[in-house]
Design an enzyme around this catalytic site. Structure first.
Site, mmCIF file in Angstrom:
data_model
loop_
_atom_site.group_PDB
_atom_site.id
_atom_site.type_symbol
_atom_site.label_atom_id
_atom_site.label_comp_id
_atom_site.label_asym_id
_atom_site.label_seq_id
_atom_site.Cartn_x
_atom_site.Cartn_y
_atom_site.Cartn_z
ATOM 1 N N GLY A 22 5.450 5.456 -2.967
ATOM 2 C CA GLY A 22 6.252 6.677 -3.027
ATOM 3 C C GLY A 22 7.719 6.327 -2.877
ATOM 4 O O GLY A 22 8.185 5.311 -3.377
ATOM 5 N N VAL A 23 8.445 7.160 -2.150
ATOM 6 C CA VAL A 23 9.887 6.960 -1.991
ATOM 7 C C VAL A 23 10.188 5.604 -1.355
ATOM 8 O O VAL A 23 11.062 4.874 -1.808
ATOM 9 C CB VAL A 23 10.475 8.094 -1.118
ATOM 10 C CG1 VAL A 23 11.969 7.886 -0.935
ATOM 11 C CG2 VAL A 23 10.211 9.452 -1.749
ATOM 12 N N VAL A 24 9.439 5.259 -0.302
ATOM 13 C CA VAL A 24 9.692 3.996 0.393
ATOM 14 C C VAL A 24 9.088 2.826 -0.383
ATOM 15 O O VAL A 24 9.755 1.821 -0.646
ATOM 16 C CB VAL A 24 9.120 4.028 1.835
ATOM 17 C CG1 VAL A 24 9.313 2.669 2.504
ATOM 18 C CG2 VAL A 24 9.786 5.133 2.641
ATOM 19 N N GLU A 82 10.268 18.986 4.321
ATOM 20 C CA GLU A 82 9.162 19.036 3.376
ATOM 21 C C GLU A 82 8.696 20.472 3.177
ATOM 22 O O GLU A 82 9.051 21.365 3.947
ATOM 23 C CB GLU A 82 8.012 18.168 3.891
ATOM 24 C CG GLU A 82 8.375 16.681 3.862
ATOM 25 C CD GLU A 82 7.289 15.807 4.472
ATOM 26 O OE1 GLU A 82 6.126 15.946 4.060
ATOM 27 O OE2 GLU A 82 7.609 15.003 5.352
ATOM 28 N N GLY A 105 16.125 18.800 0.288
ATOM 29 C CA GLY A 105 15.153 17.710 0.368
ATOM 30 C C GLY A 105 15.044 17.079 1.752
ATOM 31 O O GLY A 105 14.364 16.077 1.937
ATOM 32 N N VAL A 123 10.018 3.889 13.371
ATOM 33 C CA VAL A 123 10.893 4.653 14.260
ATOM 34 C C VAL A 123 12.334 4.587 13.770
ATOM 35 O O VAL A 123 12.930 3.520 13.704
ATOM 36 C CB VAL A 123 10.837 4.115 15.709
ATOM 37 C CG1 VAL A 123 11.642 5.014 16.637
ATOM 38 C CG2 VAL A 123 9.408 4.007 16.188
ATOM 39 N N LEU A 148 0.856 -1.191 0.000
ATOM 40 C CA LEU A 148 0.000 0.000 0.000
ATOM 41 C C LEU A 148 0.888 1.235 0.000
ATOM 42 O O LEU A 148 1.578 1.516 0.981
ATOM 43 C CB LEU A 148 -0.897 0.020 1.247
ATOM 44 C CG LEU A 148 -1.706 -1.244 1.541
ATOM 45 C CD1 LEU A 148 -2.571 -1.038 2.783
ATOM 46 C CD2 LEU A 148 -2.566 -1.602 0.329
ATOM 47 N N GLY A 149 0.889 1.950 -1.100
ATOM 48 C CA GLY A 149 1.728 3.141 -1.215
ATOM 49 C C GLY A 149 2.948 2.832 -2.058
ATOM 50 O O GLY A 149 3.580 1.794 -1.882
ATOM 51 N N LYS A 202 7.214 9.134 17.672
ATOM 52 C CA LYS A 202 8.226 8.103 17.892
ATOM 53 C C LYS A 202 8.488 7.905 19.381
ATOM 54 O O LYS A 202 8.677 6.778 19.851
ATOM 55 C CB LYS A 202 9.511 8.475 17.162
ATOM 56 C CG LYS A 202 9.339 8.442 15.639
ATOM 57 C CD LYS A 202 10.478 9.174 14.928
ATOM 58 C CE LYS A 202 10.312 9.114 13.412
ATOM 59 N NZ LYS A 202 11.279 10.001 12.715
#
EC number: 1.1.1.3
Lengths: 433, 433
Positions: free
Chosen positions: B15-17, B192, B189, B134, B12-13, B207
């Site tokens: 993007g970058v990760v 954000e 970068g 974390v 799910l997702g 965290k």
């Protein structure tokens, strides 16, 4: 939720670590029960000499019959903190055969016989945990086996022996010689009466074999680990390191070759830059750098030895083994599917700091430089200086670019044959740059 | 040994990760299969905007119907790297209901709703892993949940937000002001477009809540965490820290009270001595100190964010979840049996650096010192100096001994009421001594 019958633990060994394990199991019984999901209790404590049992250890549990203890039907987990190859190996094997899981702090045995023990554990559906075998309380085995299980570890570089780090740290910060620093380490209890296992690098080599095996999913035996101790490190080496902005540490280095097709494992003193995090690891502390493809650079730092830290690691493993017993699960077993060849030391590529005693006359530098060039070893810097009080003698310190250990060895052999080279004062690798 | 049907993962997702998870699952498929004991493959990748999928991501697996993906019967593990509360919470809950285990990198959701998610996982016999939530790739959740499962953690003190560490590091090493350093972080970068979650400490607080919960076996909610960001840290604070031999870091601090009967969790900028290992954590790196009763002081260091490091943590968890699926076992669930009360910030005891703008006349120091004394706050050092270019004004810098936050707050209120105190320039805690 909690089942009635407690999990039962046989403790083998009741020295510095074992007595602390027994103490913590008693004082923290409620916490352990809550975390495991069932109470856990000591079934027995095997010792060699019952008269020597420490204060606080429940005497009625003490026995000298370790073999009978591990064979008991009601024992769920055997905690082995005896150390050494025998009788630890026989007892652990018997524990597996009788269905118990094993938590061991025994680096020598794991490095020597890990594959056999793992196989026995697997055959009997038991667990073998050994976080305490490497770097005391520092979580290292579990992060490598589990946290980085989805990553590719390329390098493990660390200080994994507290005794030698204490000695080198003293030599560095107080200008002590090796013998003096060793005496201090012995007086303070950091070094044993016979310090051979530590100062000759045997202890660190065992840990390097274990770490390389886990990191590279490859069997790495003790014989595969190149080993040099710190007994030949001199105050002059340390001073020379300082002049280069470095310090000297005994490092365990496990590396995957650049092409990924082989690995190396070695233990030796090395110069590392003062700016490197490992340079700040003082006293008897340990720290390990792990470089992985996706994770990048991780460092894990902490007390590498001592009764309490080692007991902490043992108890963490004990909780895992007990939880698995309850749920019928097994923790991670040996993972050696990669079967990468372990290359000999000659193929290791690194930088070198070579200190030569030479005749103080013109042309010597050129002569030496030619020898390096002939062997394909490129020189980064060279420093020449007259030796105090010795007319006609000079010292030549060469720092090379990256070269293979074989090329460097051949270079040094050729240098020794030069008339103008009186001797090779020291050769030390330069790491962590 | 290897079963035929592969384990199937819903991502799910992307993007970058997420894209890095997908890439590593593809390129390292053989390694993952060997380590898990069965092949593992992507069943589908849910994204919001299919047009935006990154290069290298298998397009035929992409869907915008995340709800349908997590409900698929053939999905064994759901990897959630969307972030935010919704739709992540609904999707994770549905995944559990459909029998899948979940690996999540979602700190906000875990901090907000961890207990509910853990309960849902337990009810359906599934796993919930969240190492990536974390400090990126740094093994922290697993060491706390498992390696230290037999120990008593007394303190967790760390740098858990890379953006703010980058900004404070720039302010410290380059003398930049806050706004300038933030601009640089944005340009590179590290921050954000809307940096609120980072600079106001929300990210670090989430965290801290997660870490405190695991460390103390106690539920710690977001509301339990005292939170201050770095937006009010000035170049003058950093300079003042330097004069004290300190630097300023945004710290997450989770502590067990001295009597062991309560805990606290807080996030705020603090001065720490340059000799403290955390002072050497530069750029966007993270590092966490863990102090445990038996283990002593451990430090875990590494990249705290970024696509690859976070993906490494996700994949480590994925291997664990898959292994459990194969063996029918479950990883550690929530452990909150201690149920210790979380004390308010007023009960936290630490040292303070208080900077006052005062009238430059005799008797002011005595007057201020009296206020500290009246509130039971003992002064360690005091430094008084004229303010450049402002005739009649002076600066008074007080460093206190350990005092409760409540006592310090009352002291500062009383100081503000003094005619001779023009203003309180800054109050900063001093930690790590």
């Amino acid at each position: 939720m909690m089942r009635t019958r407690p999990l039962r633990v046989a403790l083998l060994g009741c020295g510095v670590v074992g007595s602390e394990v027994a103490r913590l199991m008693t004082t923290h019984a409620d916490d352990l029960a809550a975390r495991i999901g069932a109470p856990v209790e000591l079934a027995g404590i095997a010792v060699r000499r019952p008269g020597r049992v420490r204060a606080g250890v429940p005497e009625h549990l003490v026995t000298t019959d370790a073999a009978a203890l591990v064979a008991r039907e009601d024992v769920d987990v055997v905690v082995e903190v005896i150390g050494g190859l025998e009788p630890a190996r026989t007892l652990i094997t018997s524990a597996f055969e009788h269905g118990a899981s094993v938590v061991s702090a025994n680096k020598a045995l794991l490095a020597e016989d890990g594959p056999t023990l793992h196989k026995a554990a697997e055959k009997h559906g038991a667990d073998l945990y050994y976080e305490a075998a490497v770097a005391g309380a520092i979580p290292l085995v579990r992060p490598l086996r589990e946290s980085l299980a989805g990553d590719t570890v390329n390098r493990v570089l660390g200080i994994v022996n507290g005794t030698t780090n204490f000695i080198l740290d003293r030599m560095d910060t107080q200008g002590s010689g090796y013998a003096e620093a060793l005496d201090e380490a012995t007086a303070l209890g950091y070094a044993e009466a016979d310090p051979t296992a530590d100062v000759e690098g045997f202890d660190a080599a065992a840990k390097a074999a274990i770490l390389a095996g886990i990191a590279f999913h490859t069997r790495v035996g003790l014989d595969d680990v190149h080993r040099e101790g710190i007994t030949e490190v001199t105050a002059a080496d340390i001073a020379s390191a300082r002049r280069m902005g470095c310090t000297v540490k005994l490092l365990a280095i496990c590396e995957r070759a650049a092409d990924g097709r082989s690995v190396t494992a070695r233990v030796h003193p090395a110069m590392i830059p003062l700016s490197h995090p490992l340079a700040s690891v003082h006293e008897a502390y340990n720290a390990v750098f792990v470089e992985a493809e996706a994770a990048g650079q991780l460092m894990l730092y902490g007390p590498g030895a001592g009764g309490s830290p080692t007991a902490s690691a043992v108890l963490g493993d004990l909780v895992a083994a007990c939880r698995n017993k309850l749920s019928g699960a097994r923790g991670p077993g040996e993972s050696a599917y990669s079967q990468l060849p372990v290359s000999p030391m000659g193929e290791v590529v690194t930088r070198y700091h070579v200190s030569l005693d030479v005749a103080d006359k013109s042309g010597v530098l050129a002569q030496c430089a030619l020898v390096f060039a002939e062997h394909g070893v490129s020189i980064d810097t060279v420093r020449q200086q007259g030796k105090e009080g010795v007319a006609g003698d000079a010292s030549l310190v060469v720092v090379t670019h990256r070269a293979s250990d074989a090329a460097l060895s051949a270079t040094v052999e050729a240098l020794r044959r030069l008339d103008t080279v009186r001797g090779v004062a020291s050769i030390m690798r330069v790491e962590g740059e």
